[in-house]
Enzyme design. Structure first.
Site, short mmCIF file in Angstrom:
data_model
loop_
_atom_site.label_atom_id
_atom_site.label_comp_id
_atom_site.label_asym_id
_atom_site.label_seq_id
_atom_site.Cartn_x
_atom_site.Cartn_y
_atom_site.Cartn_z
N TYR A 199 0.71 -1.53 0.00
CA TYR A 199 0.28 0.04 -0.29
C TYR A 199 0.80 1.38 -0.28
O TYR A 199 1.69 1.00 0.61
CB TYR A 199 -0.97 -0.01 1.09
CG TYR A 199 -2.73 -0.18 0.43
CD1 TYR A 199 -2.70 0.77 0.49
CD2 TYR A 199 -3.41 -0.63 1.26
CE1 TYR A 199 -4.26 0.95 -0.61
CE2 TYR A 199 -4.80 -0.74 0.73
CZ TYR A 199 -5.09 -0.14 0.07
OH TYR A 199 -6.32 0.21 0.02
N GLU A 201 -0.25 5.01 -0.50
CA GLU A 201 -1.24 5.95 -0.58
C GLU A 201 -0.34 7.37 -0.96
O GLU A 201 0.83 7.41 0.23
CB GLU A 201 -2.32 6.35 0.33
CG GLU A 201 -3.27 5.24 0.13
CD GLU A 201 -4.55 5.30 0.97
OE1 GLU A 201 -4.56 6.07 2.22
OE2 GLU A 201 -5.52 4.86 0.51
N ASP A 345 -5.46 13.36 -25.12
CA ASP A 345 -6.05 12.12 -24.60
C ASP A 345 -5.79 10.92 -25.96
O ASP A 345 -5.91 11.17 -26.95
CB ASP A 345 -7.45 12.00 -25.26
CG ASP A 345 -7.93 10.29 -24.35
OD1 ASP A 345 -6.73 9.59 -24.48
OD2 ASP A 345 -9.00 10.07 -23.83
N LYS A 374 -2.07 0.46 -25.24
CA LYS A 374 -2.22 0.65 -26.43
C LYS A 374 -1.42 0.36 -27.21
O LYS A 374 -0.34 -0.19 -26.98
CB LYS A 374 -3.24 1.69 -26.37
CG LYS A 374 -4.86 1.05 -26.32
CD LYS A 374 -6.40 2.29 -26.28
CE LYS A 374 -6.90 2.44 -25.57
NZ LYS A 374 -8.11 3.39 -25.35
N ARG A 380 -1.85 -2.31 -18.94
CA ARG A 380 -3.15 -1.85 -18.87
C ARG A 380 -3.63 -0.81 -17.48
O ARG A 380 -3.07 -1.06 -16.27
CB ARG A 380 -4.34 -2.70 -18.57
CG ARG A 380 -4.86 -3.70 -19.26
CD ARG A 380 -6.36 -4.72 -19.37
NE ARG A 380 -6.80 -4.01 -20.04
CZ ARG A 380 -6.86 -3.71 -21.40
NH1 ARG A 380 -5.70 -4.45 -21.98
NH2 ARG A 380 -7.88 -2.56 -22.27
#
Ligand SMILES: *Cc1c(COP(=O)(O)O)cnc(C)c1O
Length: 558
Positions: A199, A201, A345, A374, A380
């Site tokens: 973790y 954060e 984008d 892509k 991903r």
């Protein structure tokens, strides 16, 4: 020539003999041990295997009493092929046929003099590059893709079955989905790594949890490399996907109800650019712009006129199905006249931008968002690049604004992807990707299929199949039955529903990654036309499926 050598306590004497015997033929790196204090053979195998896997040395030699434990331990490493050989003949064959790079020897089994002969024969024998041996070695590597998940065979056979099916599909089908690619093993290794357990954060150096030094290092690498790769002032690599990257920019810059202008979804835009079913369309006022009916490309003068009337806060460009180069310089001029933010984008074209095959929006735009999976060919995920002045607003929009802990394993895989994208062979990939797309497009067009906008400048094109009397849905289904995977897609001013569509979208990223070039594109384009010309003919589909499978197998997935 460099050789790394180690043994356990049972092999110390033979190791010492071999270090001397080989010193004329190679530079020998002795990894220990120095005496017969008991030690564990896997620890010693790890040292030599790391030297070989990391490319530090040309060969490794491992000695224990039988050589068996050493060979088992060393063979757990990627890129290590350890051979247990107790005759010179076996050593020579292990090099020629199997491309072995680590020799394992049993001190209780061979004499020291003969062991030295075996070792000399091993390092002196070149790998046989004849097709059949190369093919069989490639199959060892292919089996390695499944072995990554082989623990699941026992632990969770149902999930393993899904992974097996995906592996087989990748091996045997021609993937032309324009938003997909085939990531490297290195990328998958980082994505599946223990960094998943942490973790973190916050941001590197400013975390809300202890123990973040390892993930800080990974995230810093990702940030540094992304800025260098794209020439950006600032990056946030934490967005979980492309839609989240867009959300972060909206949250950093807009209030609910503010206006965004973006390319209409049914003309190539994206859900997260303001579709009414998406958060973007629910929170903000969206004014879509369209392509010209005649050219099916963006008419920048029209866009300027509309933007001056609408006065959006953000003029958003970038698309999921736009086959032409986007003129970012011209869009900057429009944004300056309107006084709005320029957001690009580049999810689809990021790999082309990184590889120099499409002009970069980064010098012009206030924010650039992208996916990393892509044409960029990473895991991903998403990221946002921005000018320095927006860095703080962006970072707090991502965390604590919209996400909790970042996926540090995926961020590490992004770092791997950025490094790959900085290499010369990535530029060649980007160039070939576009060249392949043009040839595939022309092959289909020459068989009488209308191409939206008349062609392509990038990694994808759209075929108007309605003009030949079929829907995109039926065309995609027929191609799928023939082992060629595309998706149905709306085309500008489509008269069919988004579920049926008049078009298919075809992209060349995955096939280019696999090494296919122009001759293969001509084959694939011909198959596409063969199947669509005879859309109800299952015999044609069967024939193409056989041929497509043979082609796919000839270009192994990395
Ligand atoms: C694919 C895509 C996205 C979003 O990607 P996800 O990771 O699926 O959220 C955003 N914008 C464009 C233009 C895209 O093509």
């Amino acid at each position: 020539m460099k050789v790394s050598i180690a043994s356990d306590h049972g092999g110390v004497d033979l190791k010492a003999f071999l270090v001397k015997a080989l010193s004329g033929a190679a530079s020998v790196l002795d990894r220990g041990p120095a005496d017969k204090t008991p030690c564990d053979y896997p620890d010693m195998a790890d040292k030599v295997a790391c030297d070989v896997a990391g490319g530090e040395v040309d060969f490794g030699i491992l000695v224990c009493r039988s050589g068996v434990g050493m060979s088992m331990a060393a063979n757990r490493f990627q890129n290590v092929r350890a051979a247990l050989c107790h005759t010179t003949e076996a050593a020579v064959m292990s090099r020629q046929h199997n491309g072995a790079n680590v020799l394992c020897l049993g001190a209780d089994i061979v004499s020291a003099e003969y062991a030295a002969e075996i070792a000399k024969a091993f390092i002196a024998t070149p790998v046989d590059e004849t097709d059949r041996h190369a093919r069989r070695r490639a199959k060892i590597e292919r089996a390695g893709r499944l072995s990554d998940a082989s623990g699941l065979m026992k632990d969770d056979p149902e999930v393993f079955a899904a992974i097996l099916a995906q592996t087989e599909q990748e091996d045997t089908e021609i993937n032309l989905i324009a938003s997909e690619n085939t990531s490297s093993r290195a990328c998958r290794e980082a994505a599946g790594s223990v960094l998943m357990n942490k973790y973190a954060e916050g941001y590197p150096g400013k975390r809300w949890y202890s123990g973040c030094l390892p993930v800080d290092a990974a995230e810093e690498l990702a940030r540094k490399r992304a800025c260098e790769l794209f020439g950006a002032d600032h990056v946030n690599v934490q967005p979980h996907c492309g839609s989240a990257a867009n959300m972060a920019v909206y949250f950093a810059t807009l209030k609910p109800g503010d206006t965004i202008m973006a390319l209409s979804l049914d003309q190539g835009g994206h859900l997260s650019h303001g579709s009414p079913v998406n958060f973007s369309g629910k929170i903000y006022t969206i004014v879509p712009y369209t392509v010209s009916k005649e050219t099916e490309t963006i008419d920048y003068d029209e866009l300027e006129k509309q933007a001056l009337e609408v006065k959006p806060k953000i003029l958003l460009s970038g698309a999921s199905a736009y086959p032409r180069t986007i003129d970012f310089k011209r869009i900057r001029e429009i944004c300056d006249k309107v006084g709005c933010l320029m957001v690009v984008d580049m999810a689809h074209i990021a790999g082309l931008v990184a590889g120099g095959a499409h002009p970069s929006p980064v010098p012009y735009a206030d924010f650039v968002t992208t996916t990393t999976h892509k044409t960029l060919r990473g895991p991903r995920g998403g990221l946002v690049l921005c000018k320095e002045q927006y860095a703080k607003a962006l970072d707090s929009a991502v965390f604590p604004g919209m996400q909790g802990g970042p996926l540090e394993n995926i961020i590490a895989a992004k770092a791997v992807c950025f490094r790959e994208a900085m290499q010369d062979d990535f530029k060649e990939y980007a160039r070939q990707l576009v060249a392949n797309c043009k040839v595939l497009c022309k092959t289909v067009a020459d068989r009488g299929y209308r191409i939206v906008s008349g062609g392509t400048d990038n990694h994808l094109f759209l075929v108007d199949v309605k003009s030949r009397g079929m829907t995109g849905k039926d065309a995609a289904a027929a191609l799928d039955a023939a082992g060629i995977v595309v998706n149905k897609n709306t085309i500008p001013y489509d008269t069919e529903s988004p579920f049926r569509t008049s078009g298919i979208r075809v992209g060349t990223a995955s096939v280019t990654t696999r090494g296919m070039k122009e001759p293969e594109m001509i084959k694939i384009g011909t198959w596409i036309a063969d199947v669509l010309d005879n859309i109800a003919d299952t015999a044609v589909q069967e024939r193409v499926k056989r041929e497509a499978k043979a082609l796919a197998l000839a270009f192994p997935v990395p």
